[in-house]
Write a protein that holds these residues in place. Structure first.
Motif, mmCIF file in Angstrom:
data_model
loop_
_atom_site.group_PDB
_atom_site.id
_atom_site.type_symbol
_atom_site.label_atom_id
_atom_site.label_comp_id
_atom_site.label_asym_id
_atom_site.label_seq_id
_atom_site.Cartn_x
_atom_site.Cartn_y
_atom_site.Cartn_z
ATOM 1 N N THR A 468 49.418 42.726 31.886
ATOM 2 C CA THR A 468 49.246 41.593 32.210
ATOM 3 C C THR A 468 47.728 40.938 31.699
ATOM 4 N N LEU A 469 47.172 39.696 31.255
ATOM 5 C CA LEU A 469 45.750 39.105 31.334
ATOM 6 C C LEU A 469 45.965 38.148 32.376
ATOM 7 N N MET A 470 44.501 38.267 33.382
ATOM 8 C CA MET A 470 43.702 36.974 33.838
ATOM 9 C C MET A 470 42.887 37.091 33.596
ATOM 10 N N LEU A 471 43.390 35.082 32.850
ATOM 11 C CA LEU A 471 41.608 34.655 32.519
ATOM 12 C C LEU A 471 40.843 33.791 33.503
ATOM 13 N N SER A 472 39.888 33.092 33.872
ATOM 14 C CA SER A 472 39.607 32.193 34.623
ATOM 15 C C SER A 472 37.997 32.205 33.630
ATOM 16 N N GLY A 473 37.498 30.454 34.105
ATOM 17 C CA GLY A 473 36.101 31.010 34.013
ATOM 18 C C GLY A 473 35.235 30.768 35.418
ATOM 19 N N THR A 474 35.664 30.800 36.571
ATOM 20 C CA THR A 474 35.108 30.878 37.607
ATOM 21 C C THR A 474 36.182 32.219 38.551
ATOM 22 N N LEU A 475 36.804 33.589 37.670
ATOM 23 C CA LEU A 475 36.936 34.539 38.422
ATOM 24 C C LEU A 475 35.509 35.513 38.603
ATOM 25 N N SER A 476 34.768 34.834 39.839
ATOM 26 C CA SER A 476 33.443 35.402 40.382
ATOM 27 C C SER A 476 33.450 34.701 41.761
ATOM 28 N N PRO A 477 32.946 36.298 42.767
ATOM 29 C CA PRO A 477 33.292 37.785 42.089
ATOM 30 C C PRO A 477 34.121 38.289 41.455
ATOM 31 N N ILE A 478 34.356 38.984 40.919
ATOM 32 C CA ILE A 478 36.139 39.950 39.958
ATOM 33 C C ILE A 478 36.230 40.703 40.847
ATOM 34 N N ASP A 479 35.360 41.237 40.972
ATOM 35 C CA ASP A 479 36.035 42.259 42.696
ATOM 36 C C ASP A 479 36.819 41.883 43.386
ATOM 37 N N ALA A 480 36.502 40.763 44.055
ATOM 38 C CA ALA A 480 36.973 39.856 45.602
ATOM 39 C C ALA A 480 37.807 39.443 45.228
ATOM 40 N N TYR A 481 38.321 39.185 43.728
ATOM 41 C CA TYR A 481 39.730 38.661 42.963
ATOM 42 C C TYR A 481 40.918 39.320 43.001
ATOM 43 N N GLU A 482 40.799 40.524 42.562
ATOM 44 C CA GLU A 482 40.989 41.890 42.289
ATOM 45 C C GLU A 482 41.697 42.066 43.574
ATOM 46 N N LEU A 483 40.905 42.135 44.743
ATOM 47 C CA LEU A 483 41.867 42.399 46.323
ATOM 48 C C LEU A 483 42.864 41.307 46.270
ATOM 49 N N TYR A 484 42.433 40.092 46.171
ATOM 50 C CA TYR A 484 43.133 38.879 46.516
ATOM 51 C C TYR A 484 44.218 38.926 46.207
#
Length: 739
Positions: A468-484
């Motif tokens: 799976t590739l998850m792409l975004s221009g506003t995936l910051s902070p990326i560690d928090a999006y990983e948990l979410y």
């Protein structure tokens, strides 16, 4: 040429030079395809990582935070080079389909390979009869006309004594709009045939030809109707998708709990050979949460009641023995008891509630609705049995359908809602709400139950596909999006790329003291500071500018001041409309004004004008994000924070549940101003929390390039910084042009 036995290092080296392959006679051919040469070496890093994760497989996940202009869509070329099977691209809106069609078109133009690409769009946009359907949902109308069409074909097959009946070779019934019993476009898409006395249906030669035409070219969404040539576009899309290398779907198709398994089976996909690309992945968690929301409205109750009446009538016609009526009688009796009670409950809440959301008191709801019912679970089981029977007897009415085109009974929707309300009694991941809204004199209320955490649903996909590739221009902070999104730290490989556009082309200013925090919001000095920043942007930046506020009420409270500043700069003010239907006209007029004296666009962060709109070229020269757009800190929000705090601890839980969405809204709004390498613009973050590392501050969560370039200023220095930057660009301020 290079065979599959080449080492990963060699493959990665080849991939850094060229990123498209098709398997030909057991070999992978790498061609010199570099979509955006000016963006290397960062694009090399990104594409190498894509190739590595996709070729390795093993359910790997790669999260890429890459600003606008980084060439994120070119990742599909590296994925094509490495994928063992098909690629499925999940997008949120129909407009995003075009971005990937353009990328596939580049591959066709720059290489000798022709990966086939298909897409699926909803029936609201695909149906050729949509304009004449009224008084019923498009899904119900489609089901009704499909059934009528099948019955018509079966009767013609029997009458003609043929083994096969192709309606396209016959005279299609000519029926007036509003009185149709068959769909002419569906008839052209199917043919009927008989085996051992039973009638079956398959795609017609006309549908197969249309799908074949789609495979020979890149077909934009707005050209779909033309290429289908009178055949049902939805049937052609479905047929073409089953043979395509790349399939573009809506989030809902892939991540809805109701569709996840069905879509793979329907399209004949092998999950462990399927590579998923999630576009605009910062939206995925919230979108999945919406998909996991069960809604109960008076409309659904009305349709459920209609289904009950039809079912009762059908039972009378069937004249079945009384011994078979027990569960039916119990189900009908329960429905007759519960539906009026729920309707009265909603009406009472609507009469007493203000617009907005409030928690649903589960115990109060249960006591009111189930009064006199000893076994709630048994009662819901009887209702479920009746809902299944309604579906099997084709008696359903609804505004929703299953992936296979069957209507989901409204009674079933009601039962699923009631079951999840019960589930919430012992599962804190469920949230029950009452939502009330109004427009003019019209007012309506609905009940909702939501699964707060999207991670388990998302994991059902990513843990079963190749990669799976998850792409975004506003995936910051990326560690928090990983948990979410994934519910686990370290589950994904993560890459954050710098802004590829020249730093000299942008100016990022952060407010030194102004804030929209509740404690200071109405303070006169604070309001003067905010007004000072807004006036600097409107008066000094030439052409079009946008000002995005945290809410509609806040926008209204500054509208007069903005209008005054705009008049001084010779600009016209446009305000974000409440209705999405009015957006195209507002934007057209706003863009037109930009070609003369310029204009000021007032909107809301997270609203219709702050996300998903591409303000290209001179369409937008400056943007102000007024306030950190946090959600209202009410009982609804507190319950969500409580869930994530319990799961991840106070700091990370609050970040994911409360701060992360606000950061995203702010970055999305700010990102409207510079959309291409040659564009220039001013970004004003008008709240001191954007620049603060202390309590309540979010600077540490912003992209590294934003933190590095951010300049703190008071309103007067803000004005001077803008003038200095305009002189550097060789431009004059809006005020200078009007003196």
């Amino acid at each position: 040429m290079c065979g599959h036995s080449r080492s990963r290092a060699c493959a990665a080296e080849s991939c850094s030079q060229a990123f498209i392959s098709k398997k030909i006679h057991s070999e992978a051919v790498y061609l010199d395809y570099i979509p955006y040469p000016s963006l290397r070496p960062h694009q090399d890093e990104m594409l190498d990582a894509v190739y590595d994760v996709v070729s390795t497989g093993g359910h790997g996940v790669l999260m890429i935070d890459a600003p606008t202009g980084s060439g994120k869509t070119s990742c599909i070329s590296a994925a094509l080079a490495a994928a063992p099977g098909k690629i499925v691209v999940a997008v949120r809106t129909v407009s995003q389909i075009g971005v990937y069609l353009d990328e596939i078109n580049r591959i066709w133009s720059n290489t000798r390979h022709r990966p086939t690409v298909s897409y699926l769009i909803g029936k609201q946009k695909a149906c050729l009869l949509a304009s004449e359907i009224w008084g019923e949902s498009i899904y119900y109308a489609c089901m009704r006309l499909r059934e009528g069409s099948k019955n018509y074909m079966a009767s013609r097959l029997e009458r003609g004594h043929n083994d096969i009946y192709d309606p396209s070779r016959d005279e299609i019934p000519d029926e007036p709009p509003g009185e149709r019993t068959v769909c002419p476009h569906y008839l052209r898409s199917k043919e009927a045939f008989e085996i051992n006395g039973k009638v079956y249906f398959r795609s017609s030669s006309a549908a197969v030809d249309a799908a074949e035409r789609m495979s020979r070219r890149i077909v934009p969404v707005d050209a779909l109707e033309k290429i289908c040539g009178g055949v049902c576009p939805y049937e052609v899309m479905s047929l073409h998708a089953k043979s395509s290398d790349v399939i573009i779907l809506n989030y809902h198709h892939l991540f809805s709990p109701d569709f996840q398994d069905a879509i793979i089976q329907w399209l004949g996909l092998e999950a462990d050979r399927m590579t998923v690309i999630v576009d605009e992945a910062h939206n995925l968690g919230d979108s999945v949460r919406e998909m996991n929301t069960r809604v109960l409205t008076p409309r659904i109750l009305e349709l459920a009641e209609r289904e009950i009446n039809r079912f009762e009538k059908a039972l009378g016609q069937a004249k079945l023995g009384e011994e078979h009526h027990d569960w039916r009688r119990e189900g009908l009796s329960t429905a007759r008891l519960l539906i009026p009670r729920i309707r009265r409950f909603i009406a009472a809440k609507e009469a007493r509630s203000k617009d907005g959301e409030m928690l649903l008191d589960g115990e109060l709801f249960r006591q009111y609705v189930y009064d006199g019912i000893d076994d709630i679970d048994l009662a819901l089981s009887y209702l479920s049995d009746v809902a299944v029977a309604i579906a099997e007897m084709k008696l359903a009415e609804s505004d929703h359908e299953t992936l296979y085109g069957d209507i989901q009974p409204s009674l079933a929707t009601m039962v699923m809602f009631l079951r999840e309300v019960e589930e919430a009694e012992h599962d804190s991941s469920y949230q029950r709400k009452i939502v009330t809204a109004s427009s003019g004199e019209r007012r309506w209320t609905r009940l909702e139950v939501t699964k707060i955490d999207p991670a388990p649903v998302i994991r059902r996909v990513v843990d079963n596909v190749n990669a799976t590739l998850m792409l975004s221009g506003t995936l910051s902070p990326i560690d928090a999006y990983e948990l979410y999104c994934l519910g686990e730290q370290g589950r994904a490989r993560k890459i954050s790329l710098p802004n590829p556009f020249p730093q000299s082309n942008r100016l990022i200013i952060a407010a030194e003291r102004a804030t929209t925090q509740l404690s200071a919001r109405e303070n006169p000095d604070n309001r003067n500071l905010i007004s000072g920043y807004i006036s600097a942007l409107i008066e000094e930046v030439p052409g079009n500018v946008a000002v995005f506020f945290t809410s509609y009420p806040m926008m209204a409270s500054y509208r007069d001041a903005c209008a005054r500043f705009a008049r001084g700069a010779g600009k016209k003010v446009f305000t974000e409309p409440r209705s999405a239907e009015d957006v195209p006209q507002i934007l057209e007029e706003f863009f037109r004004a930009g070609r003369s004296a310029g204009a000021v666009l007032l909107g809301v962060s997270g609203g219709k004008l702050a996300e998903g709109i591409d303000y290209k070229g001179e369409a937008l020269n400056g943007v102000a994000v007024v306030g950190l757009p946090l959600s209202v800190f009410d009982e609804i929000q507190k319950e969500v924070i409580s869930y994530y705090t319990h799961k991840y601890g106070k700091k990370r839980g609050t970040l994911i549940a409360y701060t992360l969405p606000a950061i995203n809204r702010g970055l999305q709004a700010a990102g409207r101003v510079i959309r291409a390498e040659s564009e220039r613009g001013v970004i004003l973050l008008c709240d001191s929390r954007f620049a603060s590392m202390g309590l309540g501050g979010v600077r540490m969560y912003l992209p590294e390039w934003v933190q590095r370039e951010m300049v703190l200023a008071d309103p007067e220095r803000c004005r001077l910084l803008i003038r200095d930057k305009l002189r550097e660009w060789g431009e004059f301020s809006a005020r200078s042009e009007n003196i």
